[in-house]
Design an enzyme around this catalytic site. Structure first.
Site, PDB file in Angstrom:
ATOM      1  N   ARG A   1       0.846  -1.195   0.000  1.00  0.00           N
ATOM      2  CA  ARG A   1       0.000   0.000   0.000  1.00  0.00           C
ATOM      3  C   ARG A   1       0.883   1.247   0.000  1.00  0.00           C
ATOM      4  O   ARG A   1       1.973   1.242   0.569  1.00  0.00           O
ATOM      5  CB  ARG A   1      -0.923   0.008   1.226  1.00  0.00           C
ATOM      6  CG  ARG A   1      -2.071  -0.977   1.139  1.00  0.00           C
ATOM      7  CD  ARG A   1      -3.006  -0.859   2.322  1.00  0.00           C
ATOM      8  NE  ARG A   1      -2.377  -1.287   3.549  1.00  0.00           N
ATOM      9  CZ  ARG A   1      -1.844  -0.481   4.446  1.00  0.00           C
ATOM     10  NH1 ARG A   1      -1.884   0.838   4.272  1.00  0.00           N
ATOM     11  NH2 ARG A   1      -1.268  -0.953   5.530  1.00  0.00           N
TER      12      ARG A   1
ATOM     13  N   TYR B   1      -1.155  -3.572  -7.049  1.00  0.00           N
ATOM     14  CA  TYR B   1      -0.971  -4.276  -5.772  1.00  0.00           C
ATOM     15  C   TYR B   1      -2.327  -4.353  -5.039  1.00  0.00           C
ATOM     16  O   TYR B   1      -3.041  -3.343  -4.926  1.00  0.00           O
ATOM     17  CB  TYR B   1       0.081  -3.568  -4.886  1.00  0.00           C
ATOM     18  CG  TYR B   1      -0.009  -4.093  -3.469  1.00  0.00           C
ATOM     19  CD1 TYR B   1       0.458  -5.373  -3.164  1.00  0.00           C
ATOM     20  CD2 TYR B   1      -0.635  -3.363  -2.459  1.00  0.00           C
ATOM     21  CE1 TYR B   1       0.307  -5.897  -1.898  1.00  0.00           C
ATOM     22  CE2 TYR B   1      -0.782  -3.877  -1.177  1.00  0.00           C
ATOM     23  CZ  TYR B   1      -0.311  -5.149  -0.905  1.00  0.00           C
ATOM     24  OH  TYR B   1      -0.468  -5.681   0.349  1.00  0.00           O
TER      25      TYR B   1
ATOM     26  N   LYS C   1      -9.624  -2.224   1.459  1.00  0.00           N
ATOM     27  CA  LYS C   1      -9.253  -1.061   2.279  1.00  0.00           C
ATOM     28  C   LYS C   1     -10.034   0.188   1.872  1.00  0.00           C
ATOM     29  O   LYS C   1     -10.441   0.990   2.713  1.00  0.00           O
ATOM     30  CB  LYS C   1      -7.752  -0.792   2.152  1.00  0.00           C
ATOM     31  CG  LYS C   1      -6.877  -1.959   2.568  1.00  0.00           C
ATOM     32  CD  LYS C   1      -7.154  -2.350   3.979  1.00  0.00           C
ATOM     33  CE  LYS C   1      -6.287  -3.510   4.422  1.00  0.00           C
ATOM     34  NZ  LYS C   1      -6.551  -3.899   5.797  1.00  0.00           N
TER      35      LYS C   1
ATOM     36  N   HIS D   1     -10.708  -1.982  11.463  1.00  0.00           N
ATOM     37  CA  HIS D   1      -9.630  -2.851  10.987  1.00  0.00           C
ATOM     38  C   HIS D   1      -9.440  -3.971  12.018  1.00  0.00           C
ATOM     39  O   HIS D   1      -8.466  -3.955  12.779  1.00  0.00           O
ATOM     40  CB  HIS D   1      -8.353  -2.003  10.838  1.00  0.00           C
ATOM     41  CG  HIS D   1      -7.251  -2.660  10.077  1.00  0.00           C
ATOM     42  ND1 HIS D   1      -5.931  -2.268  10.188  1.00  0.00           N
ATOM     43  CD2 HIS D   1      -7.257  -3.669   9.191  1.00  0.00           C
ATOM     44  CE1 HIS D   1      -5.187  -3.004   9.397  1.00  0.00           C
ATOM     45  NE2 HIS D   1      -5.956  -3.860   8.778  1.00  0.00           N
TER      46      HIS D   1
ATOM     47  N   SER E   1      -1.461  -3.496  10.233  1.00  0.00           N
ATOM     48  CA  SER E   1      -1.206  -4.453   9.160  1.00  0.00           C
ATOM     49  C   SER E   1       0.025  -5.308   9.468  1.00  0.00           C
ATOM     50  O   SER E   1       1.028  -4.786   9.980  1.00  0.00           O
ATOM     51  CB  SER E   1      -0.962  -3.696   7.860  1.00  0.00           C
ATOM     52  OG  SER E   1      -2.028  -2.819   7.629  1.00  0.00           O
TER      53      SER E   1
ATOM     54  N   CYS F   1       0.571  -7.577  11.668  1.00  0.00           N
ATOM     55  CA  CYS F   1       0.909  -7.766  13.087  1.00  0.00           C
ATOM     56  C   CYS F   1       0.199  -8.992  13.666  1.00  0.00           C
ATOM     57  O   CYS F   1       0.006  -9.088  14.874  1.00  0.00           O
ATOM     58  CB  CYS F   1       0.535  -6.529  13.897  1.00  0.00           C
ATOM     59  SG  CYS F   1       1.642  -5.155  13.629  1.00  0.00           S
TER      60      CYS F   1
ATOM     61  N   LYS G   1      -3.032 -10.471  12.741  1.00  0.00           N
ATOM     62  CA  LYS G   1      -4.499 -10.623  12.845  1.00  0.00           C
ATOM     63  C   LYS G   1      -4.941 -11.981  12.307  1.00  0.00           C
ATOM     64  O   LYS G   1      -5.773 -12.648  12.900  1.00  0.00           O
ATOM     65  CB  LYS G   1      -5.228  -9.507  12.068  1.00  0.00           C
ATOM     66  CG  LYS G   1      -5.310  -8.198  12.847  1.00  0.00           C
ATOM     67  CD  LYS G   1      -6.418  -7.285  12.351  1.00  0.00           C
ATOM     68  CE  LYS G   1      -6.239  -6.819  10.936  1.00  0.00           C
ATOM     69  NZ  LYS G   1      -4.989  -6.090  10.718  1.00  0.00           N
TER      70      LYS G   1
ATOM     71  N   ASP H   1      -9.646  -9.427   9.060  1.00  0.00           N
ATOM     72  CA  ASP H   1      -9.103  -8.091   8.747  1.00  0.00           C
ATOM     73  C   ASP H   1     -10.083  -6.941   8.974  1.00  0.00           C
ATOM     74  O   ASP H   1      -9.656  -5.857   9.348  1.00  0.00           O
ATOM     75  CB  ASP H   1      -8.631  -8.073   7.288  1.00  0.00           C
ATOM     76  CG  ASP H   1      -7.738  -6.889   6.955  1.00  0.00           C
ATOM     77  OD1 ASP H   1      -6.850  -6.560   7.781  1.00  0.00           O
ATOM     78  OD2 ASP H   1      -7.911  -6.278   5.894  1.00  0.00           O
TER      79      ASP H   1
ATOM     80  N   ARG I   1       1.750 -12.286  -0.687  1.00  0.00           N
ATOM     81  CA  ARG I   1       0.409 -12.563  -0.169  1.00  0.00           C
ATOM     82  C   ARG I   1      -0.205 -13.822  -0.753  1.00  0.00           C
ATOM     83  O   ARG I   1       0.138 -14.250  -1.852  1.00  0.00           O
ATOM     84  CB  ARG I   1      -0.516 -11.394  -0.550  1.00  0.00           C
ATOM     85  CG  ARG I   1      -0.100 -10.042   0.028  1.00  0.00           C
ATOM     86  CD  ARG I   1      -0.516  -9.922   1.445  1.00  0.00           C
ATOM     87  NE  ARG I   1      -0.123  -8.659   2.049  1.00  0.00           N
ATOM     88  CZ  ARG I   1      -0.880  -8.033   2.959  1.00  0.00           C
ATOM     89  NH1 ARG I   1      -2.022  -8.523   3.345  1.00  0.00           N
ATOM     90  NH2 ARG I   1      -0.441  -6.920   3.509  1.00  0.00           N
TER      91      ARG I   1
ATOM     92  N   ASP J   1      -0.440 -19.958  21.916  1.00  0.00           N
ATOM     93  CA  ASP J   1      -0.387 -19.673  23.351  1.00  0.00           C
ATOM     94  C   ASP J   1      -1.108 -18.366  23.700  1.00  0.00           C
ATOM     95  O   ASP J   1      -1.357 -18.092  24.884  1.00  0.00           O
ATOM     96  CB  ASP J   1       1.062 -19.658  23.835  1.00  0.00           C
ATOM     97  CG  ASP J   1       1.637 -21.065  23.844  1.00  0.00           C
ATOM     98  OD1 ASP J   1       0.966 -21.962  24.405  1.00  0.00           O
ATOM     99  OD2 ASP J   1       2.715 -21.282  23.261  1.00  0.00           O
TER     100      ASP J   1
HETATM  101  C1  OXD Z   1      -3.242  -4.507   5.224  1.00  0.00           C
HETATM  102  C2  OXD Z   1      -3.913  -5.701   4.657  1.00  0.00           C
HETATM  103  O1  OXD Z   1      -2.329  -3.955   4.579  1.00  0.00           O
HETATM  104  O2  OXD Z   1      -4.816  -6.230   5.329  1.00  0.00           O
HETATM  105  O3  OXD Z   1      -3.636  -4.089   6.320  1.00  0.00           O
HETATM  106  O4  OXD Z   1      -3.592  -6.122   3.537  1.00  0.00           O
HETATM  107 MN    MN Z   2      -5.352  -5.129   7.100  1.00  0.00          MN
END
Ligand code: OXD
Ligand code: MN
Length: 589
Positions: free
Chosen positions: A72, A200, A209, A229, A251, A253, A255, A280, A373, A499
């Site tokens: 992005r 992309y 998004k 988000h 993003s 991290c 999710k 997401d 991705r 965990d």
């Molecule tokens: C992001 C995604 O960039 O979900 O947050 O692709």
């Molecule tokens: Mn995202």
């Protein structure tokens, strides 16, 4: 021309787009497997996509983006509302007239020699009170095929619109993939998105998004709901009780990993089960019962490949084993399958990297791009919740915020109440990742993980959160987690992944007042004894250390937050400045 819709606004939008971009043909996408199969064939014939090993990865294809087009582009993403101040201090703004004219100049005639595809899609289950329709025109088969995974594409979207219904207009043209002329433009007051010079996913799959977060957050503000988000997951307890939580992380991290978590063995033996509703995006409304109800408006996962493996996320990996599009990962030429860093150890001897070059472990470069991705259908996910297709969504017991913080923020803490929870979300900061262009690992404020995605003034967004808490008679409890604490050598101090269930158990226990907590300067923190460490080789001392609230660090954090808050001026809700003052005072006490 015979149109597949009687909606005059759709026809006008398509005709105007064609007049500007001058495609040789227009193809109306109907979502049928027959039409998509023909497009896959065409994309393979032109080299836009590569067919992977159909025995090992049935229905799977591979795509490489341009080297300059892998993430992005936040610096080239604009909110184009009429008044600059309504975009707020955290967004780029351009006057809509100027933006329309600039994009028209960039896209004029750029589809000559190409086909323009018209994609009708729904964010959310068609016919659900939550769902909204979009129409994207694009000159990219890759976009059509990804949208067919990520959203609900089909002619029934036109039926829902009828002759006069409104929809979100999305115009995408690859143009020359010129990074200097790349713009991702949002016109929230006109329900319009324009994306030029990129291919992309995050910039061009306009349902994601651009619509489901930037435009939808604006719609949510004006219509009284929220677009966030956030992942959504459900936990089934041994007694059959179910609880749901939504969690916002920046993003890349984790999710997707949290949404598909497999609990440690002894939890499974006791009968705990975790199910994924979304990884997401969450659209959230107040239900008749005064609770917040959430749906995932998407239909697939656009997940980060590197780091995904049998141990970290077996469910995501399983989801990618059929009908998936891989972008910018590496190809294993031995069997025409895919590979990325972390998939297996050691790496295969020979690969073709994301740039198309021969690669060996000695190359000293990444074989897959760090933001490579997979686009996988949600139905492939072994732990997909039965509620995934529910029109009403799921009632939330907890909302969780979290960032990537090496220090300061403890493993988990609970806010004192809703308004304090909004404060906790507003002060989120996290280290940047490869999901957006620019330096990685830089600590930045990312309130509610929405900095790149809020379609209006962030100060008004905070006020909207406060307002939603008032509207919900029975709102979820709010927490913050940090899986990323490090020691002085940069080693992670919490095992994470499955965990994290141990922390979720504490969170959900707090929602029922079933577990105690200690009050600290920042909110309620667990007693170390209350986090289940069974089956884990992990010391209570280490746990104590990552639960510890260091007042000196938090006092400095409070000063930093005060600086950050300044930009919102009088848009900053008093509830948040009061919470900040209380934090500072608590740290000095
Ligand atoms: C992001 C995604 O960039 O979900 O947050 O692709
Ligand atoms: Mn995202």
């Amino acid at each position: 021309m015979a149109y597949p819709t009687k909606n005059k606004k759709v026809i006008a939008f398509v005709e105007e787009s064609a007049k500007l971009a001058c495609p040789d043909n227009i193809v109306w996408i109907d979502g049928s497997e027959e039409q998509l199969a023909a497009l896959r064939k065409e994309a393979c014939a032109t080299g836009e996509m590569i067919e992977l090993n159909q025995e090992k990865l049935p229905g799977c294809y591979y795509h490489r983006t341009a080297q300059n087009d892998v993430a992005r582009v936040e610096d080239r993403t604009f909110i184009c509302c009429r008044e600059k101040e309504n975009a707020g201090p955290t967004n780029n703004w351009m006057d809509p007239k100027e933006a329309y004219a600039m994009c028209a100049d960039i896209a004029r005639g750029k589809m000559k020699g190409r086909t323009m595809y018209v994609i009708p899609y729904s964010m959310g289950v068609v016919g659900s009170p939550f769902s909204k329709i979009g129409v994207e025109v694009t000159d990219s088969i890759y976009v059509v095929l990804n949208m067919a995974i990520m959203t609900r594409v089909g002619l029934n979207c036109y039926e829902q619109l009828g002759e006069d219904g409104d929809f979100i207009k999305g115009f995408h043209a690859k143009c020359d993939v010129d990074p200097e002329k790349r713009y991702i433009m949002h016109f929230p007051e006109d329900d319009t998105i324009i994306s030029v010079n990129s291919a992309y996913g995050g910039n061009v799959l306009l349902g994601k998004k651009c619509f489901a977060l930037r435009i939808a957050s604006y719609l949510g503000k004006t219509e009284g709901w929220m677009a966030e988000h956030m992942l959504i997951l459900g936990v089934t307890f041994p007694d059959g009780k179910k609880k749901y939580l939504a969690a916002a992380f920046p993003s890349a991290c984790g999710k997707t990993n949290l949404a598909m978590l497999i609990p440690p063995k002894h939890y499974l033996e006791k009968g705990y089960k975790v199910e994924c509703v979304g990884d997401d995006i969450a659209w959230i409304r107040v239900g008749e019962d005064g609770r917040l109800w959430a749906v995932n408006p998407e239909n697939g996962f656009f997940g980060v490949a590197p780091g995904t493996n049998e141990k970290s996320n077996p469910n995501a990996l399983a989801a990618t084993r059929k009908n998936t599009i891989f972008t910018n990962v590496a190809i294993n030429p031995a069997d025409n399958t895919v590979w990325w860093e972390g998939l297996t150890k050691p790496a295969p001897d020979k690969l073709i990297d994301w740039l198309g070059n021969d690669w060996t472990p000695a190359s000293g470069t990444k074989a897959a791009h760090p933001n490579s991705r997979f686009t996988a259908p949600a139905v492939n996910c072994p732990c997909l919740s039965d509620a995934f297709n529910s029109k009403e969504g799921v009632p939330l017991d907890a909302i969780v915020f979290g960032g990537r913080r090496a220090t300061t923020t403890p493993l988990v803490y609970q806010s004192r109440d809703w308004d304090h929870g909004v404060f906790v979300g507003s002060i989120m900061s996290s280290e940047t990742t490869a999901a957006a262009t620019g330096a990685t690992g830089v600590l930045r404020h990312d309130p509610m993980a929405m900095k790149p995605f809020c379609g209006y003034d962030m100060g008004d967004y905070f006020a909207h959160w406060i307002e939603m808490g008032k509207k919900a008679k029975n709102p979820p409890k709010i927490f913050n987690v940090n899986w990323f604490r490090q020691d002085e050598n940069g080693e992670f101090l919490w095992p994470g992944f499955g965990d994290n269930m141990r922390v979720l158990e504490w969170i959900l226990g707090r929602c029922d007042d079933a577990v105690d907590a200690q009050e600290t300067a920042i909110g309620y923190v667990p007693y170390a004894k209350d986090i289940d460490l069974d089956g884990l080789d992990y010391s209570r001392e280490t746990l104590e250390s990552i639960l510890y609230v260091d007042k000196a660090r938090w006092s400095a954090e409070a000063d930093e937050i005060a600086q950050f808050y300044k930009q919102f001026g009088d848009k900053l809700p008093k509830e948040l400045s009061d919470c900040l003052a209380a934090l500072k005072k608590n740290c000095e006490a």
